[in-house]
Design an enzyme around this catalytic site. Structure first.
Site, short mmCIF file in Angstrom:
data_model
loop_
_atom_site.label_atom_id
_atom_site.label_comp_id
_atom_site.label_asym_id
_atom_site.label_seq_id
_atom_site.Cartn_x
_atom_site.Cartn_y
_atom_site.Cartn_z
N HIS A 7 0.86 -1.19 0.00
CA HIS A 7 0.00 0.00 0.00
C HIS A 7 0.89 1.24 0.00
CE1 HIS A 7 -3.10 2.86 1.17
NE2 HIS A 7 -3.96 1.95 0.75
N ASP A 24 -7.99 -4.90 0.06
CA ASP A 24 -8.51 -5.67 -1.08
C ASP A 24 -8.22 -7.16 -0.93
OD1 ASP A 24 -9.52 -3.51 -2.53
OD2 ASP A 24 -7.49 -2.95 -3.08
C1 LIG Z 1 -0.42 -0.63 -3.82
C2 LIG Z 1 0.85 -0.35 -4.63
C3 LIG Z 1 0.45 0.32 -5.96
C4 LIG Z 1 1.73 0.59 -3.80
O1 LIG Z 1 2.84 0.85 -4.57
P1 LIG Z 1 4.04 1.83 -4.14
O2 LIG Z 1 3.83 2.42 -2.80
O3 LIG Z 1 4.24 2.73 -5.28
O4 LIG Z 1 5.22 0.84 -3.98
P2 LIG Z 1 6.25 0.46 -5.12
O5 LIG Z 1 5.52 -0.03 -6.32
O6 LIG Z 1 7.19 1.59 -5.27
O7 LIG Z 1 6.99 -0.77 -4.45
C5 LIG Z 1 8.03 -0.71 -3.49
C6 LIG Z 1 8.77 -2.03 -3.50
O8 LIG Z 1 7.89 -3.08 -3.07
C7 LIG Z 1 7.67 -4.01 -4.14
N1 LIG Z 1 6.23 -4.32 -4.19
C8 LIG Z 1 5.21 -3.44 -4.01
N2 LIG Z 1 4.03 -4.08 -4.09
C9 LIG Z 1 4.32 -5.37 -4.33
C10 LIG Z 1 3.51 -6.50 -4.50
N3 LIG Z 1 2.19 -6.42 -4.46
N4 LIG Z 1 4.12 -7.67 -4.73
C11 LIG Z 1 5.47 -7.78 -4.79
N5 LIG Z 1 6.29 -6.72 -4.63
C12 LIG Z 1 5.72 -5.54 -4.39
C13 LIG Z 1 8.12 -3.30 -5.41
O9 LIG Z 1 8.53 -4.20 -6.39
C14 LIG Z 1 9.24 -2.44 -4.89
O10 LIG Z 1 10.37 -3.27 -4.70
P3 LIG Z 1 11.86 -2.68 -4.94
O11 LIG Z 1 11.98 -1.53 -3.97
O12 LIG Z 1 12.75 -3.82 -4.63
O13 LIG Z 1 11.89 -2.25 -6.37
C15 LIG Z 1 1.60 -1.66 -4.89
O14 LIG Z 1 1.97 -2.24 -3.67
C16 LIG Z 1 0.80 -2.65 -5.73
O15 LIG Z 1 0.77 -2.55 -6.95
N6 LIG Z 1 0.13 -3.65 -5.08
C17 LIG Z 1 -0.67 -4.64 -5.78
C18 LIG Z 1 -1.99 -4.06 -6.25
C19 LIG Z 1 -2.95 -3.76 -5.13
O16 LIG Z 1 -3.17 -4.58 -4.25
N7 LIG Z 1 -3.57 -2.57 -5.18
C20 LIG Z 1 -4.57 -2.15 -4.22
C21 LIG Z 1 -4.07 -1.10 -3.31
S1 LIG Z 1 -5.23 -0.74 -2.03
#
Ligand SMILES: CC(C)(COP(=O)(O)OP(=O)(O)OC[C@H]1O[C@@H](n2cnc3c(N)ncnc32)[C@H](O)[C@@H]1OP(=O)(O)O)[C@@H](O)C(=O)NCCC(=O)NCCS
Length: 382
Positions: A262, A316
């Site tokens: 998140h 979710d």
């Molecule tokens: C929610 C979300 C968009 C937040 O993203 P964010 O804060 O921008 O975090 P980032 O995408 O920058 O990720 C940070 C690190 O965690 C990892 N990471 C983040 N979410 C991950 C996941 N669901 N599975 C595996 N790795 C994940 C990234 O690869 C990154 O790793 P790195 O630093 O080694 O490159 C992201 O976690 C995600 O896409 N989750 C899955 C979709 C989801 O459940 N969405 C609903 C949100 S309520």
């Protein structure tokens, strides 16, 4: 000249407004509505009372709440013309598209252009909260060739929704689960759909347009759609033994695991914890389900492999499991999210109007300047 500052992609970390509606502490895993922890509200309150709290800024007195509930109950029906319009929408359309189109059309039946009029505001708020569940249920039935069911206003708000979907009343536990899910989705600070509601509201557009724009924003898979993807993932994994190789494969391919992580919470999402509790109670009663078993193994393996990155299940992850447990079809997960979030959107709309200034950010121009028009014969050939 509009080139003074650096662009922050997604406006991450930039406050878009002052707000007193909800509060998150992402490090400690806290979510409060008007200062009250969601855990306490989920246990002691209801979605409708929480809607009042968010929209009007404080808990209602007993009389205020009775009136609010009565007004909402009175407005649950849809006009025949609106139902007719829905019948003509393509059956293959996603329920979120039905919801957005119908909400937008509602604004033509209940003109609410004078957003400065307190009565217009109140009536629009009541109609929107009351009618969204009726639209979602009608859309589901129409898409499956069934006639929509009129609301039964002797039932509670969540029970009525279930009744309009399945033509039977839910048991008490199912009714409580629907209510808690709506309550836990009611607001979540400045997310994309709430921002969209505030931007549209700032133009003094009517509240039906405000809410339909927010529904459109919520429909994207990066915002409201993750709960559907979680169920698809758990069903694809199938059994507990297959969890570890599945997660390993995902991580090797650098793919994201749905329902994990998140932007704001760097610990367990408090809403996920509450729903995990409900998932347990639900599956204790209906023991044939393998879904929770697979989900908790994913939770465990993710904690082992990604805990150091502060990645945990979000709302979710468990909301989809709980919905599945009470028989809600997957394509209705995001529309139900909208049925809850509408209260937050409306609270933000009112807050925006109180100190309104139309949103008009700037940009950093990166294009050409001083170019000339070239006629066809002088242009590059295809
Ligand atoms: C929610 C979300 C968009 C937040 O993203 P964010 O804060 O921008 O975090 P980032 O995408 O920058 O990720 C940070 C690190 O965690 C990892 N990471 C983040 N979410 C991950 C996941 N669901 N599975 C595996 N790795 C994940 C990234 O690869 C990154 O790793 P790195 O630093 O080694 O490159 C992201 O976690 C995600 O896409 N989750 C899955 C979709 C989801 O459940 N969405 C609903 C949100 S309520």
């Amino acid at each position: 000249m509009e080139e003074r500052v650096d662009v922050v992609p997604g406006l991450e970390g930039i406050p878009a407004a002052e707000s007193a509606i909800s509060f998150i502490d992402g490090e400690k895993g806290v979510l409060e509505y008007r200062g009250i922890p969601v855990e306490e509200l989920a246990e002691k309150s209801t979605f409708l009372e929480v809607s009042y709290l968010l929209i009007f800024g404080r808990l209602p007195t007993a009389r205020e709440f009775e009136r609010f509930k009565k007004d909402i109950t009175f407005h649950t029906r849809l006009k025949l013309k609106i139902l007719r319009m829905m019948e003509y929408l393509p059956e293959g359309g996603h329920p979120m598209d039905y919801l957005q189109a119908t909400t937008s059309a509602m604004g033509m039946y209940y003109p609410a252009r004078n957003t400065l009029d307190e009565r217009v505001r109140y009536e629009s708020i009541v109609r929107l909260i009351a009618k969204l569940p009726t639209i979602v249920a009608a859309c589901h039935r129409l898409r499956h060739g069934d006639a929509p069911i009129q609301p039964d206003n002797t039932l509670s708000f969540p029970a009525n929704f279930y009744y309009m979907l399945f033509e039977k009343e839910p048991d008490e536990f199912t009714e409580k689960i629907i209510d808690v899910v709506l309550l836990l989705h009611a607001d979540h600070t400045m997310n994309a759909s709430t921002f969209s509601a505030r931007v549209v509201g700032s133009t003094l557009a009517d509240p039906y347009t405000v809410v339909s724009s927010a529904i459109g924003t919520l429909s994207g898979p990066l915002h409201g759609g993750a709960n559907e993807a979680v169920i698809e993932m758990l069903e694809e994994i199938g059994t507990r033994e297959k969890v570890r190789p599945y997660i390993d494969g995902k991580l090797e391919r650098k793919e994201k695991i749905m329902g994990i992580g998140h932007r704001v919470y760097k610990t367990r999402d408090p809403r996920a914890k509450i729903l995990q509790g409900y998932a347990h109670k639900l599956f204790d009663q209906r023991t044939d389900e393998k879904l929770l078993e697979v989900a908790e193994e994913v939770d465990k393996v993710v904690d082992e492999k990604l805990g150091h990155k502060k990645l945990y299940p979000n709302v979710d992850f468990y909301s989809g499991i709980v919905f599945k447990g009470i028989g809600i079809p997957t394509e209705l997960f995001t529309p139900i999210f909208a049925m809850g979030r509408v209260s937050g959107w409306l609270a933000h709309w009112l807050e925006q109007l109180r100190t309104n200034r139309i949103y008009r950010p700037t940009q950093k121009y990166t294009g050409l300047r001083g170019e000339r028009y070239t006629p066809f014969p002088e242009r590059a050939r295809d």
